[in-house]
Design a protein around this motif. Structure first.
Motif, PDB file in Angstrom:
ATOM      1  N   SER A 173     -45.651 -40.323 -42.846  1.00 53.81           N
ATOM      2  CA  SER A 173     -44.868 -39.529 -43.792  1.00 53.81           C
ATOM      3  C   SER A 173     -45.269 -38.066 -43.710  1.00 53.81           C
ATOM      4  N   VAL A 174     -44.375 -37.199 -44.166  1.00 51.43           N
ATOM      5  CA  VAL A 174     -44.674 -35.766 -44.167  1.00 51.43           C
ATOM      6  C   VAL A 174     -45.895 -35.471 -45.010  1.00 51.43           C
ATOM      7  N   SER A 175     -46.011 -36.132 -46.180  1.00 50.81           N
ATOM      8  CA  SER A 175     -47.135 -35.858 -47.074  1.00 50.81           C
ATOM      9  C   SER A 175     -48.465 -36.231 -46.448  1.00 50.81           C
ATOM     10  N   ALA A 176     -48.455 -37.193 -45.521  1.00 46.57           N
ATOM     11  CA  ALA A 176     -49.695 -37.610 -44.876  1.00 46.57           C
ATOM     12  C   ALA A 176     -50.249 -36.534 -43.968  1.00 46.57           C
ATOM     13  N   TRP A 177     -49.365 -35.602 -43.557  1.00 45.42           N
ATOM     14  CA  TRP A 177     -49.797 -34.527 -42.659  1.00 45.42           C
ATOM     15  C   TRP A 177     -50.134 -33.253 -43.418  1.00 45.42           C
ATOM     16  N   LEU A 185     -47.952 -33.974 -27.788  1.00 48.49           N
ATOM     17  CA  LEU A 185     -46.767 -33.702 -28.582  1.00 48.49           C
ATOM     18  C   LEU A 185     -46.202 -34.989 -29.148  1.00 48.49           C
ATOM     19  N   PHE A 186     -46.308 -36.078 -28.386  1.00 49.36           N
ATOM     20  CA  PHE A 186     -45.795 -37.365 -28.848  1.00 49.36           C
ATOM     21  C   PHE A 186     -46.453 -37.774 -30.159  1.00 49.36           C
ATOM     22  N   SER A 187     -47.753 -37.504 -30.276  1.00 48.31           N
ATOM     23  CA  SER A 187     -48.454 -37.842 -31.510  1.00 48.31           C
ATOM     24  C   SER A 187     -47.895 -37.048 -32.676  1.00 48.31           C
ATOM     25  N   GLY A 188     -47.580 -35.775 -32.410  1.00 44.50           N
ATOM     26  CA  GLY A 188     -47.001 -34.956 -33.466  1.00 44.50           C
ATOM     27  C   GLY A 188     -45.654 -35.471 -33.899  1.00 44.50           C
ATOM     28  N   PHE A 189     -44.938 -36.107 -32.983  1.00 46.09           N
ATOM     29  CA  PHE A 189     -43.602 -36.603 -33.308  1.00 46.09           C
ATOM     30  C   PHE A 189     -43.633 -37.973 -33.974  1.00 46.09           C
ATOM     31  N   LEU A 190     -44.842 -38.506 -34.272  1.00 46.06           N
ATOM     32  CA  LEU A 190     -44.909 -39.728 -35.069  1.00 46.06           C
ATOM     33  C   LEU A 190     -44.247 -39.512 -36.417  1.00 46.06           C
ATOM     34  N   VAL A 191     -44.329 -38.287 -36.895  1.00 50.60           N
ATOM     35  CA  VAL A 191     -43.662 -37.966 -38.146  1.00 50.60           C
ATOM     36  C   VAL A 191     -42.158 -38.123 -37.987  1.00 50.60           C
ATOM     37  N   ALA A 192     -41.623 -37.554 -36.890  1.00 53.71           N
ATOM     38  CA  ALA A 192     -40.184 -37.605 -36.659  1.00 53.71           C
ATOM     39  C   ALA A 192     -39.702 -39.039 -36.484  1.00 53.71           C
ATOM     40  N   LEU A 193     -40.565 -39.897 -35.968  1.00 52.45           N
ATOM     41  CA  LEU A 193     -40.190 -41.287 -35.764  1.00 52.45           C
ATOM     42  C   LEU A 193     -40.323 -42.122 -37.030  1.00 52.45           C
ATOM     43  N   GLY A 194     -40.854 -41.505 -38.075  1.00 52.36           N
ATOM     44  CA  GLY A 194     -40.967 -42.217 -39.334  1.00 52.36           C
ATOM     45  C   GLY A 194     -42.211 -43.064 -39.450  1.00 52.36           C
ATOM     46  N   LEU A 195     -43.154 -42.924 -38.500  1.00 58.48           N
ATOM     47  CA  LEU A 195     -44.360 -43.742 -38.550  1.00 58.48           C
ATOM     48  C   LEU A 195     -45.416 -43.141 -39.457  1.00 58.48           C
ATOM     49  N   GLU A 216     -39.268 -22.574 -34.374  1.00 63.44           N
ATOM     50  CA  GLU A 216     -39.022 -23.194 -35.663  1.00 63.44           C
ATOM     51  C   GLU A 216     -39.330 -24.682 -35.602  1.00 63.44           C
ATOM     52  N   SER A 217     -40.045 -25.154 -36.587  1.00 58.97           N
ATOM     53  CA  SER A 217     -40.290 -26.587 -36.742  1.00 58.97           C
ATOM     54  C   SER A 217     -40.332 -26.863 -38.231  1.00 58.97           C
ATOM     55  N   LEU A 218     -39.156 -27.128 -38.807  1.00 59.22           N
ATOM     56  CA  LEU A 218     -39.028 -27.235 -40.248  1.00 59.22           C
ATOM     57  C   LEU A 218     -38.518 -28.617 -40.649  1.00 59.22           C
ATOM     58  N   PRO A 219     -39.136 -29.226 -41.651  1.00 59.50           N
ATOM     59  CA  PRO A 219     -38.649 -30.534 -42.107  1.00 59.50           C
ATOM     60  C   PRO A 219     -37.288 -30.397 -42.774  1.00 59.50           C
ATOM     61  N   VAL A 220     -36.411 -31.364 -42.524  1.00 62.69           N
ATOM     62  CA  VAL A 220     -35.104 -31.369 -43.165  1.00 62.69           C
ATOM     63  C   VAL A 220     -35.259 -31.628 -44.661  1.00 62.69           C
ATOM     64  N   ASP A 221     -36.096 -32.599 -44.997  1.00 66.21           N
ATOM     65  CA  ASP A 221     -36.458 -32.878 -46.378  1.00 66.21           C
ATOM     66  C   ASP A 221     -37.811 -33.582 -46.360  1.00 66.21           C
ATOM     67  N   GLU A 222     -38.271 -34.073 -47.501  1.00 65.89           N
ATOM     68  CA  GLU A 222     -39.616 -34.661 -47.583  1.00 65.89           C
ATOM     69  C   GLU A 222     -39.787 -35.857 -46.657  1.00 65.89           C
ATOM     70  N   ALA A 223     -38.705 -36.564 -46.390  1.00 69.44           N
ATOM     71  CA  ALA A 223     -38.799 -37.775 -45.582  1.00 69.44           C
ATOM     72  C   ALA A 223     -38.295 -37.583 -44.151  1.00 69.44           C
ATOM     73  N   THR A 224     -37.731 -36.395 -43.855  1.00 72.94           N
ATOM     74  CA  THR A 224     -37.114 -36.185 -42.536  1.00 72.94           C
ATOM     75  C   THR A 224     -37.623 -34.899 -41.911  1.00 72.94           C
ATOM     76  N   PRO A 225     -38.637 -34.975 -41.069  1.00 71.25           N
ATOM     77  CA  PRO A 225     -39.136 -33.788 -40.382  1.00 71.25           C
ATOM     78  C   PRO A 225     -38.110 -33.276 -39.368  1.00 71.25           C
ATOM     79  N   GLY A 226     -38.196 -32.001 -39.056  1.00 76.56           N
ATOM     80  CA  GLY A 226     -37.311 -31.432 -38.059  1.00 76.56           C
ATOM     81  C   GLY A 226     -37.920 -31.525 -36.675  1.00 76.56           C
ATOM     82  N   VAL A 227     -37.117 -31.197 -35.669  1.00 70.70           N
ATOM     83  CA  VAL A 227     -37.567 -31.183 -34.285  1.00 70.70           C
ATOM     84  C   VAL A 227     -37.781 -29.732 -33.859  1.00 70.70           C
ATOM     85  N   PRO A 228     -38.897 -29.403 -33.198  1.00 71.32           N
ATOM     86  CA  PRO A 228     -39.154 -28.021 -32.786  1.00 71.32           C
ATOM     87  C   PRO A 228     -38.037 -27.472 -31.910  1.00 71.32           C
TER      88      PRO A 228
END
Length: 258
Positions: A32-36, A20-30, A123-135
């Motif tokens: 980008s959403v588009s990369a996933w 799960l930590f790897s999935g949260f690399l997006v949330a940490l900003g490491l 639910e696991s929805l991005p807030v916007d293109e640069a800010t993923p949401g938390v499950p």
């Protein structure tokens, strides 16, 4: 095969195991959403199973727990099973929503209220293109048959969260669950049940049956259908019957465990 079908077929030949930590690399900003980015697939059924922690079982010793159909509560209350109603999910980022049917009712000795928790939604929805949401897992909460609203009820509480994509299924394994502050407050106010000291209330595993969507290329000449003529295609009732059979099977299948 083209488009989404080809992409999904490629993934069906692999087994993904990641934390799960790897999935949260997006949330940490490491990352980008588009990369996933990956094709979003429709969830047509499946099941989520929650193994209740010993601490929660002890806390509910003076409470009555009943199921809301088609949910199932194992005798003794050690396990809860909820069929998946549908949803949509991105295979890489796991952004999306997964709806469940059924739920549970709770009533505790010395109290006058009965609480209903049903139609759980992952639910696991991005807030916007640069800010993923938390499950988060939300639920429709009622007190004495009066709907109080949908509240954020559970969140993943650990780092070990396995994701397996195999064939037409996505399996989410070993997700430890923690009550949100809203859930703790709601249960205390309506049942007099104080669960604030519980670190983990259970561990969940889900099996999601996904449906491949047709790509735009499927309407190209040469596939046996004239473009724009789908409405004239005779309706095949047997196709509907087959879909109904698949949905019935979803309720009976259990999450696979290695």
């Amino acid at each position: 095969m083209k488009g989404i079908e080809a992409s999904l077929l490629k993934r069906s030949q692999e087994v993904f195991m990641r934390k799960l930590f790897s999935g949260f690399l997006v949330a940490l900003g490491l990352i980008s959403v588009s990369a996933w980015s990956a094709p979003t697939v429709q969830v047509k059924g499946g099941q989520t199973s929650v193994e209740i922690s010993e601490g929660l079982i002890e806390a509910l010793a003076e409470c009555q727990v009943d199921r809301i159909k088609p949910g199932q509560v194992k005798p003794g209350g050690e396990r809860l099973r909820l069929p998946v109603a549908g949803g949509a999910i991105d295979l890489d980022s796991l952004h999306g929503e997964v709806e469940h049917r059924g739920g549970i009712t709770l009533s505790c000795s010395g109290g006058e209220n009965q609480v209903s928790l049903e139609n759980f939604r992952l639910e696991s929805l991005p807030v916007d293109e640069a800010t993923p949401g938390v499950p988060v897992i939300t639920t429709l909460a009622s007190v004495n048959d009066s709907v109080m609203g949908r509240i954020a009820f559970l969140t993943p509480g650990g780092e070990d969260f396995e994701v397996v994509v195999k064939g037409g299924t996505v399996q989410l394994r070993q997700a430890t669950l923690v009550l949100t502050a809203d859930a703790v407050s709601f249960l205390l106010a309506n049942l007099g049940l104080d669960l604030s000291a519980l670190d983990v209330i259970g561990e969940s595993s889900s099996r999601l049956n996904v449906r491949m969507e047709k790509s735009a290329d499927d309407d190209s000449p040469g596939n046996g259908l004239a473009k724009g003529k789908d409405k004239e295609k005779p309706h095949n009732k047997s196709d509907d019957d087959d879909d109904d059979d698949d949905d019935d099977d979803d309720d009976d299948d259990e999450v696979e465990e290695d």
